[in-house]
Design a protein around this motif. Sequence first.
Motif, mmCIF file in Angstrom:
data_model
loop_
_atom_site.group_PDB
_atom_site.id
_atom_site.type_symbol
_atom_site.label_atom_id
_atom_site.label_comp_id
_atom_site.label_asym_id
_atom_site.label_seq_id
_atom_site.Cartn_x
_atom_site.Cartn_y
_atom_site.Cartn_z
ATOM 1 N N GLY A 151 -3.590 0.270 -14.463
ATOM 2 C CA GLY A 151 -3.759 -0.882 -13.606
ATOM 3 C C GLY A 151 -4.463 -2.067 -14.212
ATOM 4 O O GLY A 151 -4.881 -2.069 -15.368
ATOM 5 N N SER A 184 -1.349 -7.813 -4.533
ATOM 6 C CA SER A 184 -2.221 -6.656 -4.747
ATOM 7 C C SER A 184 -1.427 -5.407 -4.395
ATOM 8 O O SER A 184 -0.970 -5.255 -3.254
ATOM 9 C CB SER A 184 -3.481 -6.757 -3.880
ATOM 10 O OG SER A 184 -4.321 -5.637 -4.091
ATOM 11 N N GLY A 202 -10.885 1.117 -10.451
ATOM 12 C CA GLY A 202 -9.770 0.629 -11.253
ATOM 13 C C GLY A 202 -9.706 1.342 -12.579
ATOM 14 O O GLY A 202 -10.628 2.077 -12.960
ATOM 15 N N LYS A 207 -7.837 -3.595 0.560
ATOM 16 C CA LYS A 207 -7.215 -4.874 0.184
ATOM 17 C C LYS A 207 -7.455 -5.943 1.254
ATOM 18 O O LYS A 207 -7.781 -7.088 0.938
ATOM 19 C CB LYS A 207 -5.714 -4.675 -0.035
ATOM 20 C CG LYS A 207 -5.378 -3.720 -1.178
ATOM 21 C CD LYS A 207 -3.888 -3.537 -1.322
ATOM 22 C CE LYS A 207 -3.544 -2.443 -2.330
ATOM 23 N NZ LYS A 207 -4.057 -2.696 -3.672
ATOM 24 N N GLU A 212 -3.327 -1.257 -8.927
ATOM 25 C CA GLU A 212 -3.963 0.060 -8.994
ATOM 26 C C GLU A 212 -2.822 1.057 -9.069
ATOM 27 O O GLU A 212 -2.166 1.348 -8.075
ATOM 28 C CB GLU A 212 -4.861 0.282 -7.770
ATOM 29 C CG GLU A 212 -5.887 1.390 -7.949
ATOM 30 C CD GLU A 212 -5.344 2.755 -7.587
ATOM 31 O OE1 GLU A 212 -4.968 3.500 -8.531
ATOM 32 O OE2 GLU A 212 -5.286 3.076 -6.409
ATOM 33 N N GLU A 243 -11.034 -2.967 -7.472
ATOM 34 C CA GLU A 243 -11.163 -3.055 -6.026
ATOM 35 C C GLU A 243 -12.513 -2.496 -5.616
ATOM 36 O O GLU A 243 -13.040 -1.579 -6.232
ATOM 37 C CB GLU A 243 -10.030 -2.290 -5.332
ATOM 38 C CG GLU A 243 -8.671 -2.921 -5.558
ATOM 39 C CD GLU A 243 -7.562 -2.252 -4.793
ATOM 40 O OE1 GLU A 243 -6.767 -2.978 -4.169
ATOM 41 O OE2 GLU A 243 -7.472 -1.000 -4.822
ATOM 42 N N CYS A 281 -4.314 9.490 -6.747
ATOM 43 C CA CYS A 281 -4.288 9.035 -8.133
ATOM 44 C C CYS A 281 -5.558 9.456 -8.871
ATOM 45 O O CYS A 281 -5.586 9.469 -10.098
ATOM 46 C CB CYS A 281 -4.114 7.524 -8.200
ATOM 47 S SG CYS A 281 -5.340 6.607 -7.261
ATOM 48 N N THR A 336 0.823 -1.215 0.000
ATOM 49 C CA THR A 336 0.000 0.000 0.000
ATOM 50 C C THR A 336 0.856 1.263 0.000
ATOM 51 O O THR A 336 1.986 1.250 0.476
ATOM 52 C CB THR A 336 -0.948 0.000 1.214
ATOM 53 O OG1 THR A 336 -0.167 -0.110 2.421
ATOM 54 C CG2 THR A 336 -1.919 -1.169 1.139
ATOM 55 N N THR A 341 -0.894 -1.070 -4.797
ATOM 56 C CA THR A 341 -1.300 0.287 -5.168
ATOM 57 C C THR A 341 -0.075 1.176 -5.084
ATOM 58 O O THR A 341 0.603 1.224 -4.051
ATOM 59 C CB THR A 341 -2.401 0.825 -4.240
ATOM 60 O OG1 THR A 341 -3.580 0.015 -4.373
ATOM 61 C CG2 THR A 341 -2.747 2.261 -4.592
ATOM 62 N N MET A 389 -6.292 2.417 1.567
ATOM 63 C CA MET A 389 -5.677 1.446 0.671
ATOM 64 C C MET A 389 -5.405 0.128 1.384
ATOM 65 O O MET A 389 -5.400 -0.938 0.755
ATOM 66 C CB MET A 389 -4.377 1.998 0.083
ATOM 67 C CG MET A 389 -4.543 3.256 -0.754
ATOM 68 S SD MET A 389 -5.685 3.095 -2.151
ATOM 69 C CE MET A 389 -7.212 3.748 -1.431
#
Length: 475
Positions: free
Chosen positions: A452, A225, A446, A160, A250, A456, A284, A148, A227, A156
């Motif tokens: 990505g 996973s 996403g 997950k 991501e 999620e 983001c 994360t 980000t 984040m």
Amino acid sequence: MPLISDLFIDGQWVAGSTDDRFAVIDPAIGEPIAQFAVATLDDCERAVDAAAAALPAWSASSPRSRSEILRRAFDILTAEREQLAEVIVRENGKAWSDAIGEATYATDFFRWFAEEAVRVPGDFRLSPAGDKHIVVTHQPIGVSLLITPWNFPAAMATRKIAPALAAGCTVVLKPARETPLTAAYIVDALQRAGVPKGVVNLVTPQPTGPAVEAMLKHPAMRKLSFTGSTEVGRTLLHEAADHVISSSMELGGNAPFLVLPGADVEKAVEGAIVAKMRNGGSACTAANRFYVHGSVHDEFVSALTRAMGEFRVGSGLDRENTLGALVSIGERDKVAALVSTAVSEGSTVEFGGKPLDVGAFYEATVLSGVKHGDTINTTEIFGPVAAVVKYDDIDEAVRMANDSIYGLIAYVYGEHGAAMSTALRLDAGMVGVNRAVLSDPAAPFGGMKQSGLGREGSFEGILEFLEAKYIGIDI
């Protein structure tokens, strides 16, 4: 308030295999607030081993029991929302309103996936040939490595952890170096909620690269996973490919914000402020590239400049401040360099454009006269800077908006029909039409292109941690 600064491995808070620790800095004052334990390669291996050992029992547990643990975690963090927000502010630097908003959003993932844990879909049908019945079920993918970023250290992590645990997976969480205290707070809440030992583990290796590579090589690791930036995501995908590990990514964004002819300028500016300045622009999903039609350009720039001038800059611990610090002096200096380059390339600073003398603060900033393709137009700013490009043709605006390796999110403001038709033409996994906030645990988050892989949240989020299994039955 006390801050947890240890690793969490196999149900225990531990200092790590060495005495090494790293400083966690409050970016508003530039001083350390904690010394966090450094995870060695052995610590990381022990964390994966613990997750692997816990997997059989956790994956075999009933969906209802997993659901109830996640719901208890939701209740705990809801009751402690302000404490969680304070930890976020102290290590991340964001404004209090952003921190309390993140704490609420992050906590809601535990509630959403508590509900999804008991609703995993399956299928039973007769084959077209009529020779068998087709049964499709889902099973946990296995041990999962969750990495994360620092900009949303709570959300984040929960976005997950929650679907992974709901699916029956066990996890190793590797938070960003800048913001491990928030991750530790969330893991502690999960422990208090009754998560069995080994199901959730927390490691903070320094340096990160070799440890992550070693964990991905572990034979028990089945899911990654991540980000973070597209650059790091590419590297991780290469490493995951060597071991054929399922990967959800991501990654970065460079969101366009289109203001169409006929748009309500007042509403467009209100949306621009939210889309740009949420989290101080360190998101983001932040609007970076403002494409404004010539018929409303001057009015929009003037109104946006006035609105940006209303931000009160300072520490998030003062709840009256509305723009906090960036996460570090280095991040502040990156933003300052982008603005300096923009000016050298012909842009005009309408407002702001300077760092503050103390702390990792940067003024809310508006740039006009930006050209499509300028450095600031092709870079994820990750700060409180709005760069405005003037255009005269909607087709050209769409072309410029799509002219990017990124495709995470876009925003369109205009009359409903024109805005909807424009939204359908944009290369983005998410589009806000006359609204500036899309993040929701119930919605699939996403992007497209190099923003990505996978989604999620929503119904899709739990499927990222499940594998479909087909069983053919001769009845």
